[in-house]
Design a protein around this motif. Structure first.
Motif, short mmCIF file in Angstrom:
data_model
loop_
_atom_site.label_atom_id
_atom_site.label_comp_id
_atom_site.label_asym_id
_atom_site.label_seq_id
_atom_site.Cartn_x
_atom_site.Cartn_y
_atom_site.Cartn_z
N THR A 167 -20.81 18.95 13.94
CA THR A 167 -21.78 18.54 13.18
C THR A 167 -23.08 18.80 13.40
O THR A 167 -23.66 18.74 14.70
N VAL A 168 -24.19 19.12 12.45
CA VAL A 168 -25.46 18.94 12.63
C VAL A 168 -26.07 17.92 12.56
O VAL A 168 -27.26 17.56 12.77
N HIS A 169 -25.39 16.80 11.91
CA HIS A 169 -25.98 15.29 11.65
C HIS A 169 -25.77 14.26 12.73
O HIS A 169 -25.02 13.46 12.57
N THR A 170 -26.80 14.61 13.63
CA THR A 170 -26.70 13.88 15.03
C THR A 170 -28.17 13.43 15.27
O THR A 170 -28.32 12.93 16.44
N HIS A 171 -28.90 13.45 14.26
CA HIS A 171 -30.46 12.76 14.69
C HIS A 171 -30.40 11.41 14.81
O HIS A 171 -29.68 10.78 14.10
N GLY A 172 -31.10 11.08 15.76
CA GLY A 172 -31.16 9.75 16.33
C GLY A 172 -30.01 9.11 17.05
O GLY A 172 -29.90 7.84 17.26
N THR A 173 -29.27 9.71 17.43
CA THR A 173 -27.91 9.57 18.37
C THR A 173 -28.12 8.61 19.55
O THR A 173 -27.66 7.57 20.00
N GLY A 174 -29.42 9.31 20.09
CA GLY A 174 -29.89 8.68 21.59
C GLY A 174 -30.55 7.35 21.23
O GLY A 174 -29.96 6.42 21.95
N CYS A 175 -31.42 7.07 20.12
CA CYS A 175 -31.91 5.89 20.04
C CYS A 175 -30.86 4.92 19.53
O CYS A 175 -30.91 3.80 19.83
N THR A 176 -30.02 5.48 18.72
CA THR A 176 -29.05 4.61 18.16
C THR A 176 -28.14 3.97 19.37
O THR A 176 -27.75 2.71 19.19
N LEU A 177 -27.41 4.86 20.14
CA LEU A 177 -26.86 4.26 21.20
C LEU A 177 -27.41 3.36 22.07
O LEU A 177 -26.91 2.19 22.41
N ALA A 178 -28.51 3.60 22.42
CA ALA A 178 -29.49 2.84 23.26
C ALA A 178 -29.71 1.35 22.75
O ALA A 178 -29.52 0.14 23.23
N SER A 179 -29.97 1.60 21.25
CA SER A 179 -30.17 0.22 20.49
C SER A 179 -29.05 -0.62 20.39
O SER A 179 -28.88 -2.04 20.52
N ALA A 180 -27.94 0.20 20.28
CA ALA A 180 -26.29 -0.55 20.35
C ALA A 180 -26.05 -1.21 21.36
O ALA A 180 -25.41 -2.53 21.55
N ILE A 181 -26.37 -0.54 22.65
CA ILE A 181 -26.24 -1.17 23.98
C ILE A 181 -27.22 -2.40 24.13
O ILE A 181 -26.58 -3.42 24.61
N ALA A 182 -28.51 -2.29 23.79
CA ALA A 182 -29.22 -3.58 24.11
C ALA A 182 -28.66 -4.77 23.04
O ALA A 182 -28.92 -5.72 23.33
N THR A 183 -28.18 -4.28 21.87
CA THR A 183 -27.58 -5.57 21.21
C THR A 183 -26.54 -6.04 21.68
O THR A 183 -26.31 -7.26 21.73
N GLY A 184 -25.69 -5.34 22.41
CA GLY A 184 -24.59 -5.89 22.82
C GLY A 184 -24.92 -6.60 24.09
O GLY A 184 -24.38 -7.90 24.37
N LEU A 185 -25.87 -6.48 24.88
CA LEU A 185 -26.39 -7.21 26.10
C LEU A 185 -27.24 -8.45 25.54
O LEU A 185 -26.91 -9.36 26.26
N ALA A 186 -27.76 -8.33 24.34
CA ALA A 186 -28.31 -9.52 23.87
C ALA A 186 -27.27 -10.42 23.21
O ALA A 186 -27.36 -11.79 23.43
N GLN A 187 -26.18 -9.77 22.86
CA GLN A 187 -25.11 -10.82 22.58
C GLN A 187 -23.95 -11.13 23.84
O GLN A 187 -23.01 -11.61 23.52
N ARG A 188 -24.66 -10.86 25.00
CA ARG A 188 -23.83 -11.20 26.05
C ARG A 188 -22.50 -10.55 26.46
O ARG A 188 -21.85 -11.09 27.26
N LEU A 189 -22.34 -9.28 25.88
CA LEU A 189 -21.37 -8.61 26.35
C LEU A 189 -21.56 -7.99 27.74
O LEU A 189 -23.04 -7.98 28.20
N THR A 190 -20.74 -7.65 28.46
CA THR A 190 -21.14 -6.93 29.84
C THR A 190 -21.61 -5.62 29.57
O THR A 190 -21.30 -5.02 28.35
#
Length: 266
Positions: free
Chosen positions: A204-227
């Protein structure tokens, strides 16, 4: 709502990446997003057409006011376009946030090829910010710049990750989306070992923002005390579905569907 994430990044007028994509991601994963905006960009799905920098002192003020009042359970950095900005962000983190997990997305080049990092900023990133990072999330081109080596396969990714790890971050997640093949392989390397994540490539060509999205999702997980491995796994699954359910907007690299986790039945 659980997990406060302070996002230090640039604004994307097209809404798919940057601060806008970050806020949507954190919210969709039931976290709370606060921001310190580092730059305004004029862009759409076809590219970046203008960048207006926010004064360094104002970036630091945004961060301090959020951390002193609301606080944060994780910090995520995105577009930090100059050495002065990187140094200011590092100063505030060292002053107020040394015990807060930091996710560094080393935003260097936009999807359309536009440079988002001044030439003198690379050294500041390596010297000041990487030693503070819980995890660094470069894609292949960014990892090549940071490691100084060409990356052609998984063994190169592993070698580059270990080189970057020597700069001080606790972990390095190299994303393999730029490599050819039917599967996408990411590798997470720490001083204790490595973990490899694979998924089927979505054409797909619809991949704009995947890097930002992944990093923010990881940060949210860490904020929620996931490993960290748990946070990476959930983040990759979230991005996968956001790509699959992309709305198809724009004439170029379109945005993801960040809201796919939200029940629209009201």
């Amino acid at each position: 709502m659980k997990g406060r994430v302070l996002i230090v990044a640039g604004s994307d007028s097209g809404g798919g990446a940057g601060i806008q994509g970050d806020i949507k991601t954190v919210t969709a994963l039931t976290g709370y997003a606060a921001t310190a905006i580092t730059a305004l960009t004029a862009q759409n799905t076809l590219g970046v057409f203008g960048i207006h920098a926010v004064p360094v002192e104002f970036i630091a003020q945004q961060m301090r006011l959020v951390l002193e009042d609301i606080g944060a359970d994780a910090i995520k950095t995105g577009m930090l376009h100059s050495a002065e900005v990187i140094n200011a962000v590092a100063d505030v983190i060292e002053e107020l946030g040394t015990d807060i997990p930091l996710v560094v997305d080393p935003v260097m080049v936009a999807k359309g090829g536009a440079s988002l990092l001044d030439p003198d900023a690379g050294h500041a990133l390596q010297r000041r910010l990487l030693p503070l990072a819980e995890v660094l999330t470069p894609n292949i081109p960014e990892a090549q710049v940071l490691s100084g080596m060409e990356i052609l396969d998984i063994n190169d990714m592993r070698h580059a990750a270990n080189l970057i790890l020597s700069y001080g971050p606790q972990a390095v997640l190299i994303k393999g989306g730029h490599m050819e093949g039917e599967t996408v392989t990411d590798i997470l390397v720490t001083n204790d070992g490595e973990e490899v994540f694979t998924s089927r490539r979505i054409e797909t060509v619809h991949t704009h923002g995947t890097g930002c999205t992944l990093a923010s999702a990881i940060a949210t997980g860490l904020a929620q005390r996931l490993t960290l491995p748990e946070a990476v796994t959930r983040a990759r699954n979230y991005v996968d579905q956001a790509i699959r359910q992309a709305p198809g907007y724009g004439k170029g690299h379109g945005p993801l569907n960040h809201a796919w986790t939200v029940d629209d039945g009201f």
